[in-house]
Design an enzyme around this catalytic site. Sequence first.
Site, PDB file in Angstrom:
ATOM      1  N   ARG A  97      -2.384  -3.059  -2.524  1.00 51.96           N
ATOM      2  CA  ARG A  97      -1.651  -3.413  -3.708  1.00 51.96           C
ATOM      3  C   ARG A  97      -2.261  -3.948  -4.945  1.00 51.96           C
ATOM      4  NH1 ARG A  97       3.857  -2.986  -2.268  1.00 51.96           N
ATOM      5  NH2 ARG A  97       3.785  -2.302  -4.338  1.00 51.96           N
ATOM      6  N   ARG A 155       0.685  -5.050  -9.787  1.00 55.12           N
ATOM      7  CA  ARG A 155       1.491  -6.234  -9.069  1.00 55.12           C
ATOM      8  C   ARG A 155       0.955  -7.185  -9.928  1.00 55.12           C
ATOM      9  NH1 ARG A 155       3.004  -7.110  -3.576  1.00 55.12           N
ATOM     10  NH2 ARG A 155       4.479  -5.741  -3.345  1.00 55.12           N
ATOM     11  N   ARG A 167       4.200  -0.662 -17.472  1.00 53.33           N
ATOM     12  CA  ARG A 167       5.241  -0.438 -16.651  1.00 53.33           C
ATOM     13  C   ARG A 167       6.460  -0.255 -17.913  1.00 53.33           C
ATOM     14  NH1 ARG A 167       9.169   0.727 -14.788  1.00 53.33           N
ATOM     15  NH2 ARG A 167      10.333   0.035 -12.949  1.00 53.33           N
ATOM     16  N   ASP A 205       3.676   5.647  -4.096  1.00 50.26           N
ATOM     17  CA  ASP A 205       4.689   4.696  -3.009  1.00 50.26           C
ATOM     18  C   ASP A 205       4.901   5.483  -2.218  1.00 50.26           C
ATOM     19  OD1 ASP A 205       6.207   1.951  -3.448  1.00 50.26           O
ATOM     20  OD2 ASP A 205       7.559   3.612  -2.467  1.00 50.26           O
ATOM     21  N   TYR A 259      13.338   2.797   6.246  1.00 50.49           N
ATOM     22  CA  TYR A 259      14.063   2.914   4.838  1.00 50.49           C
ATOM     23  C   TYR A 259      15.068   3.994   4.906  1.00 50.49           C
ATOM     24  CZ  TYR A 259      10.506  -0.302   3.042  1.00 50.49           C
ATOM     25  OH  TYR A 259       9.600  -1.766   2.864  1.00 50.49           O
TER      26      TYR A 259
END
Length: 351
Positions: free
Chosen positions: A27, A31, A40, A77, A152
């Site tokens: 990651r 982050r 972003r 992802d 998930y």
Amino acid sequence: MTAPAQPRLLRALAGETLERPPVWFMRQAGRSLPEYRELRARATDFIAFCHNPEMAAEATLQPMRRFPFDAAIVFADILLIPRALGQEVWFEAGEGPRLGVLPPVERLAGEVEASTARLADIGETLARVRTELEPDRALIGFAGAPWTVATYMLEGRGSDRSAARAYAHAHPAELDALLKVLVDATARYLVMQARSGAQALKIFESWAEGLPEDVFERIVIRPHAAIVEQVRAAGVTAPFIGFPRGAGALVDNYAAQVPVEGVALDTQASIAQGRRLQAQGKTIQGALDNLLLRAGGSGLDARVDTLLEAWSSGPYIFNLGHGVLPDTPAENIARVVARVTGKPLSALAAE
Ligand code: CP3
């Protein structure tokens, strides 16, 4: 002889013991870096960001410009797969992923082939990064492992996974059918990533903890082995790194039965366990605590030295036991990378 430009990461995954291990961080993109937050803010939503090759390539490269990491990991992802198979996925700001109603497994199975085409943007991101990245730095592609992704899909959000684990006991046949769809879609996705420029492939089993040995074999070991076999059958030779996070003692079962070249170890891994895996022919990766990385200080330096001392006598990739936490100071990352690579800290930009 190994050509000088052969990335250190690939040499380690080929079983070489290097005078210093390659280093990258799980990651590492998206982050803690301020330049990521800026990027972003320009995207409408996270999934659109992942499917925008220009922006995703930029996010992949940001940590590579700032730190002398030996490998980049593609910005994507693990939940792009369920979406490509037809289950709705979105991210609630400040909370995390949410998924819509799970479609019947037969419907998901009918979407496997189409799902790979729906993920073509990630291939384009990889191709772009590969042309920009220096030849001595490796590019890693990845996917979530079937069980982790299934947690998930079944629960509709991040959770303690107890409902998914209960489902594994109460509905084994249904779970196996879902895992089979995910194995097939994931293998195809990883083949596509390798053909697009990924030189190593990582399988993130982030939620392997708390499973009885027989269930672990059924829902972790077998699906991982099937993915590796299917990818190999397609002619892809890129090495695999498997990450059975939280598996504890069962990491030994995993390493013995899944034909991955590298095994990523989590924070709890013992020095002895790592050495045992190296002796069995595996390259190990890990296991620096991401909380210690965030905390910094002399305790961090000491632990880095301990891990280097313990594992550098075999094939080893320096990394964390889990992903970089969002509020980790960049200067702590720079400090660890400097310590591992022997490059002077002053040469690293860590404003
Ligand atoms: O640096 C990298 O490795 C970039 C690529 C990457 C992302 N997610 C980007 C991301 C990777 C390898 C992942 C893997 C991933 N995603 C895992 C397995 C690794 C692990 O940490 O255990 C899991 C479980 C997920 C699912 C997921 N995605 C969650 C639970 C969340 C929300 C919380 C969080 O981690 O931020 C995400 C969102 C996500 N994935 C973000 C990024 C950059 C943040 C989204 C944003 O910026 O809005």
